[in-house]
Design a protein around this motif. Structure first.
Motif, PDB file in Angstrom:
ATOM      1  N   SER A  40       0.832  -1.199   0.000  1.00 29.50           N
ATOM      2  CA  SER A  40       0.000   0.000   0.000  1.00 29.50           C
ATOM      3  C   SER A  40       0.864   1.245   0.000  1.00 29.50           C
ATOM      4  O   SER A  40       2.030   1.217   0.419  1.00 29.50           O
ATOM      5  CB  SER A  40      -0.924   0.022   1.227  1.00 29.50           C
ATOM      6  OG  SER A  40      -1.764  -1.107   1.274  1.00 29.50           O
ATOM      7  N   LEU A  66       0.671   5.829   0.313  1.00 27.17           N
ATOM      8  CA  LEU A  66      -0.033   7.083   0.575  1.00 27.17           C
ATOM      9  C   LEU A  66       0.722   8.206  -0.111  1.00 27.17           C
ATOM     10  O   LEU A  66       1.931   8.349   0.076  1.00 27.17           O
ATOM     11  CB  LEU A  66      -0.102   7.352   2.081  1.00 27.17           C
ATOM     12  CG  LEU A  66      -0.478   8.778   2.524  1.00 27.17           C
ATOM     13  CD1 LEU A  66      -1.926   9.090   2.159  1.00 27.17           C
ATOM     14  CD2 LEU A  66      -0.238   8.959   4.015  1.00 27.17           C
ATOM     15  N   ARG A 114      -8.283   5.398  -2.828  1.00 32.42           N
ATOM     16  CA  ARG A 114      -9.081   6.340  -2.022  1.00 32.42           C
ATOM     17  C   ARG A 114      -8.505   7.738  -2.202  1.00 32.42           C
ATOM     18  O   ARG A 114      -7.287   7.932  -2.071  1.00 32.42           O
ATOM     19  CB  ARG A 114      -9.021   6.001  -0.537  1.00 32.42           C
ATOM     20  CG  ARG A 114      -9.917   4.900  -0.054  1.00 32.42           C
ATOM     21  CD  ARG A 114      -9.675   4.625   1.422  1.00 32.42           C
ATOM     22  NE  ARG A 114      -9.965   5.775   2.271  1.00 32.42           N
ATOM     23  CZ  ARG A 114      -9.633   5.841   3.564  1.00 32.42           C
ATOM     24  NH1 ARG A 114      -8.977   4.842   4.135  1.00 32.42           N
ATOM     25  NH2 ARG A 114      -9.934   6.910   4.274  1.00 32.42           N
ATOM     26  N   ILE A 139      -4.652   7.137  -1.259  1.00 32.12           N
ATOM     27  CA  ILE A 139      -4.245   5.836  -0.718  1.00 32.12           C
ATOM     28  C   ILE A 139      -4.472   4.775  -1.780  1.00 32.12           C
ATOM     29  O   ILE A 139      -5.586   4.634  -2.305  1.00 32.12           O
ATOM     30  CB  ILE A 139      -5.028   5.489   0.561  1.00 32.12           C
ATOM     31  CG1 ILE A 139      -4.813   6.566   1.627  1.00 32.12           C
ATOM     32  CG2 ILE A 139      -4.619   4.121   1.089  1.00 32.12           C
ATOM     33  CD1 ILE A 139      -5.637   6.367   2.886  1.00 32.12           C
ATOM     34  N   ALA A 199      -4.623  -0.844   1.475  1.00 34.63           N
ATOM     35  CA  ALA A 199      -5.095   0.127   2.464  1.00 34.63           C
ATOM     36  C   ALA A 199      -6.275   0.945   1.961  1.00 34.63           C
ATOM     37  O   ALA A 199      -6.968   1.578   2.750  1.00 34.63           O
ATOM     38  CB  ALA A 199      -3.957   1.070   2.870  1.00 34.63           C
ATOM     39  N   ALA A 200      -6.527   0.931   0.656  1.00 31.21           N
ATOM     40  CA  ALA A 200      -7.671   1.658   0.109  1.00 31.21           C
ATOM     41  C   ALA A 200      -8.987   0.967   0.427  1.00 31.21           C
ATOM     42  O   ALA A 200     -10.051   1.588   0.377  1.00 31.21           O
ATOM     43  CB  ALA A 200      -7.522   1.821  -1.395  1.00 31.21           C
ATOM     44  N   ALA A 223      -9.574  -1.535   6.378  1.00 36.46           N
ATOM     45  CA  ALA A 223      -9.502  -0.548   7.453  1.00 36.46           C
ATOM     46  C   ALA A 223      -8.248  -0.721   8.307  1.00 36.46           C
ATOM     47  O   ALA A 223      -7.620   0.262   8.727  1.00 36.46           O
ATOM     48  CB  ALA A 223     -10.754  -0.637   8.328  1.00 36.46           C
ATOM     49  N   ALA A 242      -5.324   0.577   6.458  1.00 37.05           N
ATOM     50  CA  ALA A 242      -5.415   2.027   6.275  1.00 37.05           C
ATOM     51  C   ALA A 242      -5.043   2.792   7.531  1.00 37.05           C
ATOM     52  O   ALA A 242      -4.630   3.959   7.455  1.00 37.05           O
ATOM     53  CB  ALA A 242      -6.832   2.402   5.847  1.00 37.05           C
ATOM     54  N   PHE A 260      -1.709   4.786   7.782  1.00 33.92           N
ATOM     55  CA  PHE A 260      -1.674   5.896   6.827  1.00 33.92           C
ATOM     56  C   PHE A 260      -2.578   7.045   7.286  1.00 33.92           C
ATOM     57  O   PHE A 260      -2.233   8.219   7.139  1.00 33.92           O
ATOM     58  CB  PHE A 260      -2.099   5.413   5.441  1.00 33.92           C
ATOM     59  CG  PHE A 260      -1.137   4.447   4.808  1.00 33.92           C
ATOM     60  CD1 PHE A 260       0.082   4.885   4.315  1.00 33.92           C
ATOM     61  CD2 PHE A 260      -1.445   3.099   4.706  1.00 33.92           C
ATOM     62  CE1 PHE A 260       0.982   3.997   3.721  1.00 33.92           C
ATOM     63  CE2 PHE A 260      -0.556   2.202   4.129  1.00 33.92           C
ATOM     64  CZ  PHE A 260       0.661   2.657   3.631  1.00 33.92           C
ATOM     65  N   GLU A 261      -3.743   6.706   7.834  1.00 31.26           N
ATOM     66  CA  GLU A 261      -4.637   7.742   8.343  1.00 31.26           C
ATOM     67  C   GLU A 261      -3.992   8.483   9.514  1.00 31.26           C
ATOM     68  O   GLU A 261      -4.193   9.691   9.684  1.00 31.26           O
ATOM     69  CB  GLU A 261      -5.971   7.124   8.751  1.00 31.26           C
ATOM     70  CG  GLU A 261      -6.776   6.602   7.561  1.00 31.26           C
ATOM     71  CD  GLU A 261      -8.035   5.855   7.980  1.00 31.26           C
ATOM     72  OE1 GLU A 261      -8.212   5.625   9.200  1.00 31.26           O
ATOM     73  OE2 GLU A 261      -8.834   5.491   7.099  1.00 31.26           O
TER      74      GLU A 261
END
Length: 219
Positions: free
Chosen positions: A77, A79, A136, A151, A155-156, A159, A162, A165-166
């Motif tokens: 993944s 970002l 995303r 993203i 990870a897109a 959850a 992700a 990255f969030e």
């Protein structure tokens, strides 16, 4: 005399309380550089300060000779972070979201608007080598700036993947500056520790992270 002191004491206490009272700090960012925000070991990229822990690979996205974005990679993944100037009225994300959706559709992908942890975002797939790739698009409107986060990969749609990255997105500090800029003009970055060298150079021993990833460049 005692009565006069009693009248003065509340005024003095109120003044002291006003001085001692800390400024309100939002629990979560992204933050503007001029607003109160928690201290953290962020990497100073000029127009953006990013807090990235260990376990990530980090690259600087370059347009020509100018760093314009950050790419954070973990597993399968990634970002992408880009900051742009925005008008004083704000609200750029709604306009950008419409343009992105049209662009993705034109390229053969498909996205739809959904509600995410940062507000409305686009979720779907884009054409990629080997097949469609989950994506995303997250947008955050700030004071005279706009932060776009993209993203890609697992990870897109997952959850748990992700989450890290969030967390990176939530801790970004955007440094807009005071110079006039057109809406959607990129807020330029710089390579850590090197304000003047061209992006193609790297100082010997440059390691802006502690126990974490090193900055590399991608064009």
């Amino acid at each position: 005399m005692f009565r006069r002191r009693r009248r003065e004491q509340p005024e003095q206490a109120a003044a002291e309380a006003a001085v001692q009272q800390p400024q309100d700090i939002r629990e979560s960012g992204p933050w503007d550089a001029d607003e109160p925000h928690p201290e953290a070991d962020r990497v100073d990229l000029g127009g953006m300060r990013v807090n990235i822990g260990s376990g990530f690979d980090v690259q600087i996205a370059v347009a020509g000779d100018q760093p314009i974005g950050v790419v954070v990679i973990q597993g399968d993944s990634a970002l992408q972070l880009h900051a742009f100037a925005a008008p004083k009225r704000g609200g750029l994300w709604e306009e950008v979201r419409t343009k992105l959706a049209a662009s993705v559709k034109e390229a053969g992908g498909a996205v739809e608007t959904t509600e995410g942890p940062f507000g409305p975002e686009l979720v779907g797939t884009i054409p990629a080598e080997g097949g469609a790739q989950p994506v995303r698009y997250v947008g955050i409107d700030g004071p005279r700036w706009f932060l776009r986060a993209v993203i890609n990969g697992k990870a897109a749609v997952d959850a748990a993947a992700a989450g890290p990255f969030e967390t990176v997105i939530r801790d970004v500090v955007v440094v807009r500056g005071e110079e006039p800029m057109a809406p959607e003009e990129p807020i330029l970055l710089r390579i850590p520790g090197d304000r003047h060298a061209a992006p193609g150079t790297q100082e010997a021993g440059l390691d802006p992270f502690t126990r974490g990833p090193e900055i590399t460049e991608t064009r």
